[in-house]
Design an enzyme around this catalytic site. Structure first.
Site, short mmCIF file in Angstrom:
data_model
loop_
_atom_site.label_atom_id
_atom_site.label_comp_id
_atom_site.label_asym_id
_atom_site.label_seq_id
_atom_site.Cartn_x
_atom_site.Cartn_y
_atom_site.Cartn_z
CG ASP A 521 20.60 112.78 -48.79
OD1 ASP A 521 20.22 113.45 -49.62
OD2 ASP A 521 20.69 113.64 -47.43
CG ASP A 714 18.80 113.62 -44.06
OD1 ASP A 714 18.38 112.41 -44.29
OD2 ASP A 714 18.55 114.97 -44.50
CG ASP A 718 17.28 109.78 -47.38
OD1 ASP A 718 16.58 110.27 -48.85
OD2 ASP A 718 18.60 111.10 -47.18
#
Length: 818
Positions: A521, A714, A718
């Protein structure tokens, strides 16, 4: 009629079941404090039952009973009083049909105990899973509430000779200390017996034919027999108990061949001593017991070292706190239990004290030692308004803080819960080793029997066949197979935990080593996740400051890094009466809500366009993330947020690319911005503008193509993709730990920790393969050598002890940071 017993002197019977106490009562450690008096028990099983009854506050059972409880000897269930425990602990609740709990089991001696306990519980009706963590000696059980109760679980363990009770940190530590002392005493007695027996056996080895008369030889044999008895009756107890527990459970545990070997060698030697004919192996018996206990003592110390980091965490939260009940009217502090703290309580944290719960500083400034939580040794400065996690150490001045989360929900408590989750299952390679070891024992017993038959038929002399069969029994080392994997994994997990990487999934290291794609990410992972507002660009006649206040009102309750940047920038001008209502969050899009009776949207251009119409032309500087604010039919402002790359991002990407891994950047941010970050880091595959559902679909498409995906996110937006990836890492911090869906949490905040984990995974799998190879090669060489008569019993004992020692020592190399 209440039971009475002598309160002074040595009791004649067990206070719980009434059975006679063992003769050597002076060495009994099984006592329980009941009604302020120490009472002696006949065995650890009765002691465990009595202690559990006391812990439940049911001491009146002993005052009111009219008969003794059923004896532990041969009991299939614990007394009915223990059933009170079934509904006593709300921590058991998992869902409507299932519950889970952590137990401490006394008497864990080696991997054989782990295998036996798991096998026995898995045959118990209603038990869904049972995993005993060899490093921490904790048992994790999940069961169906309609088919099983905690009393059934404790009773099943009791029936095979293991005392168990609900996990308690202090009691567990005491039990571990007692076990280590007992093993140390058994080792000392075995060593002393071995040395004394060798003194009497040496003349027979050194004397030439005819130089040692028969009467002197007989005397030395009898002396050796007497000196061997302490080793047989006391030092060898772990093997007798383990073998007996296996047979009672109708399983062939790893202590069975050891106990058979000791019994056969001692029994044949005793018969030869009484009859005056045949060979004796008292020296081999005592040496075998001593060497095997040495190996187990080393294994015990290794398990304790491997679980050391977890134990440090469990003891980090203080038991008490200084509560200011009448603050601010009074600053008088009262010492209370940490567990009694409630949200909004104000506490005093003195220099050197541990923070009892997650708090916010309301007065004073200090420096905090977060080494237990993040692996960083340098103290961090904190001042009024800063959040501080439970478990941190106050390394500076006294401060006042307001509790934001109670002790049982603190950051440190969340860490411990996640670590417990890590011990609740085993990786595939460990399960394979356990299955192999179970079949190995059965094959070994058949081989020993066949070896005896072969040599007896060949020579017609049992005196030659007997020691060869004994050598076959004692030379094998099934424990090395079962120790190969869990010891290495425990040592690796401990090493990573000390570096600030919390492994919570059983397959994490194994799968990370096989990963083909590393999916990253952007915000909060490759970047700091702490963006700053660089510019507010007005897109209409509304003033920029007014737009910022509206955005801050909408983002006030969000934990997203971009939201915190907006709220932080607006703090000085933001009036507290600016509140948003009817807020609706669209994952990956933004927020929609009402401020001062007008509906607004805040987020990505695509999301805001659904309310404001066609998006305006954009001209963004490199590295800037745009966040738009719009109302019905009107674009109001664009907030330019900049979030710099982490300094270790490039090194982490380079590490995986050099090892042939495919790097992928998947971001919910604008595709152009994601592409710029990808180009800067040299990541070939970069996609942007992905909602959480798009990220999930992307990862699943890779998996359908046969890729093994490691995901790093994070941990905030997610959760779905982290749970779907083959192995996942969350950039954890503070309360986000409680929401982690990943297999590992990087609570040190360093992206490079993913590369460190990969290095450790590679070392771990290499050492596991080395251990399994060593255990396999050793058994393939040693067992045939013993079967062909090339090894005598004492030399076989040396080989078995060394085999386990090699596996454990090799695994402990992983405790060193890579």
């Amino acid at each position: 009629m209440p039971h009475t017993t002598r309160l002074s002197g040595t009791p004649a019977a067990c206070y719980h079941c009434g059975q006679p106490l063992p003769h050597d009562v002076r060495h009994i450690a099984w006592t329980v404090l009941i009604d302020h008096l120490e009472h002696t028990m006949c065995c650890p099983g009765c002691a465990a039952v009595a202690q559990t009854i006391v812990d439940m506050g049911q001491e009146h059972y002993y005052r009111d009973r009219t008969a003794y409880a059923a004896s532990a000897e041969g009991a299939q269930q614990l007394p009915p009083e223990l059933q009170l425990y079934d509904n006593a602990d709300p921590r058991f609740a998992l869902d409507e049909d299932s519950r889970e709990a952590t137990f401490t089991v006394e008497g864990i001696r080696c991997a054989a105990c782990v295998w036996l306990i798991e096998q026995r519980l898995m045959r118990l009706s209603g038990v869904d899973s049972a995993q005993l963590n060899v490093a921490t000696e904790k048992l994790y059980v999940r069961w169906n509430t309609y088919s099983c109760t905690p009393g059934d679980i404790l009773g099943a363990l009791h029936a095979i000779g293991y005392a168990a009770y609900p996990y308690d940190t202090g009691r567990h530590a005491d039990q571990q200390q007692r076990a280590a002392k007992t093993l140390g005493r058994q080792l000392f007695v075995a060593g002393l017996s071995m040395m004394q027996v060798m003194m009497y056996v040496a003349p027979a080895y050194l004397a030439e034919d005819g130089t040692l008369d028969d009467s002197m030889a007989a005397l030395m044999r009898w002396a050796s027999l007497l000196l061997t008895l302490p080793a047989i009756c006391y030092s060898a107890q772990p093997f007798w108990r383990g073998a007996w527990a296996s047979l009672r459970a109708r399983a062939l545990g790893m202590d069975v061949p050891v106990a058979l070997g000791i019994a056969a060698a001692f029994g044949a030697s005793a018969v030869a001593t009484v009859s005056g004919q045949g060979a004796v192996w008292f020296d081999s018996v005592t040496m075998f017991i001593f060497l095997l206990l040495c190996s187990r003592y080393l294994e015990l110390r290794a398990r304790r070292k491997a679980g050391a980091a977890l134990e440090r965490l469990q003891h980090a939260l203080p038991a008490s706190a200084s509560l200011l009940e009448n603050y601010p009217a009074s600053r008088a502090a009262t010492v209370v239990r940490a567990a009694a703290l409630a949200v909004d309580n104000v506490i005093l944290i003195k220099p050197g004290e541990a923070v009892a719960a997650d708090c916010v500083i309301i007065e004073g400034h200090t420096a905090l030692d977060l080494s237990l939580l993040s692996g960083e040794s340098a103290a961090l400065p904190k001042q009024a308004g800063d959040a501080i996690p439970g478990g941190a150490i106050n390394a500076g001045n006294a401060i006042l803080a307001r509790v934001t989360r109670c002790a049982q929900d603190s950051t440190l408590s969340d860490l411990i819960k996640l670590i417990h989750r890590a011990g609740a299952d085993k990786p595939h390679i460990a399960q394979w080793a356990d299955r192999v070891a179970a079949w190995f024992v059965a094959a070994l017993l058949l081989l020993a029997l066949a070896t005896f038959g072969f040599w007896f038929l060949l020579d017609g002399d049992a005196a030659r066949a007997w020691p060869i069969a004994i050598a076959v029994l004692v030379v094998s080392c099934p424990c090395a197979l079962s120790l190969a994997t869990p010891t290495a994994l425990a040592a690796a997990t401990d090493s990573l935990l000390r570096q600030g990487v919390l492994i919570t999934g059983p397959q994490t290291l194994e799968t990370l080593h096989r990963a083909t794609h590393i999916v990253l990410d952007k915000t909060g992972t490759l970047t700091w996740g702490r963006p700053l507002l660089q510019q507010t660009q007005a897109l209409s006649g509304m003033r920029a400051e007014f737009c910022l206040q509206i955005a801050a009102a909408m983002e006030a309750g969000s934990a997203h890094p971009l939201a915190r940047a907006i709220v932080s920038a607006a703090n000085e001008a933001w009036r507290q009466d600016w509140n948003a209502s009817a807020l609706v969050e669209t994952p990956g899009g933004g927020l929609e809500g009402i401020v001062h009776n007008r509906r607004y949207r805040l987020g990505s251009a695509q999301f805001v366009a659904g309310l404001s119409g066609e998006a305006p032309a954009r001209d963004m500087a490199d590295g800037v993330t745009p966040v738009y604010l719009g109302a019905e039919g009107q674009w109001l402002a664009c907030f330019h947020l900049h979030d710099g790359l982490r300094p270790d991002a490039q090194a982490t990407v380079d590490y995986f690319q050099q090892r042939g891994k495919t790097m992928v950047l998947v971001s919910g941010d604008d595709a152009i911005l994601a592409r710029r970050v990808g180009d800067q880091l040299g990541i070939e595959t970069t996609v942007g503008g992905y909602l959480p559902a798009d990220k999930l679909d992307f990862v699943q498409q890779l998996q359908r193509r046969g890729c093994v995906v490691a995901m790093v996110g994070d941990g905030i937006n997610d959760a779905a993709v982290l749970g779907a990836a083959d192995v996942s890492f969350a950039m954890g911090g503070g309360a986000a730990l409680a929401q982690a869906h990943a297999d590992a949490v990087l609570f040190n905040g360093r992206l490079s920790a993913v590369a460190d984990s990969a290095r450790t995974a590679a070392r771990t799998m290499r050492i596991i393969r080395q251990n399994l190879a060593w255990a396999t090669v050793y058994n393939l060489v040693a067992i045939p050598a013993a079967a062909f008569g090339l090894l005598n019993p004492w030399l076989s004992g040396v080989g078995m002890a060394l085999s386990s020692a090699v596996v454990v020592v090799n695994a402990l190399r992983l405790r060193r940071s890579s």
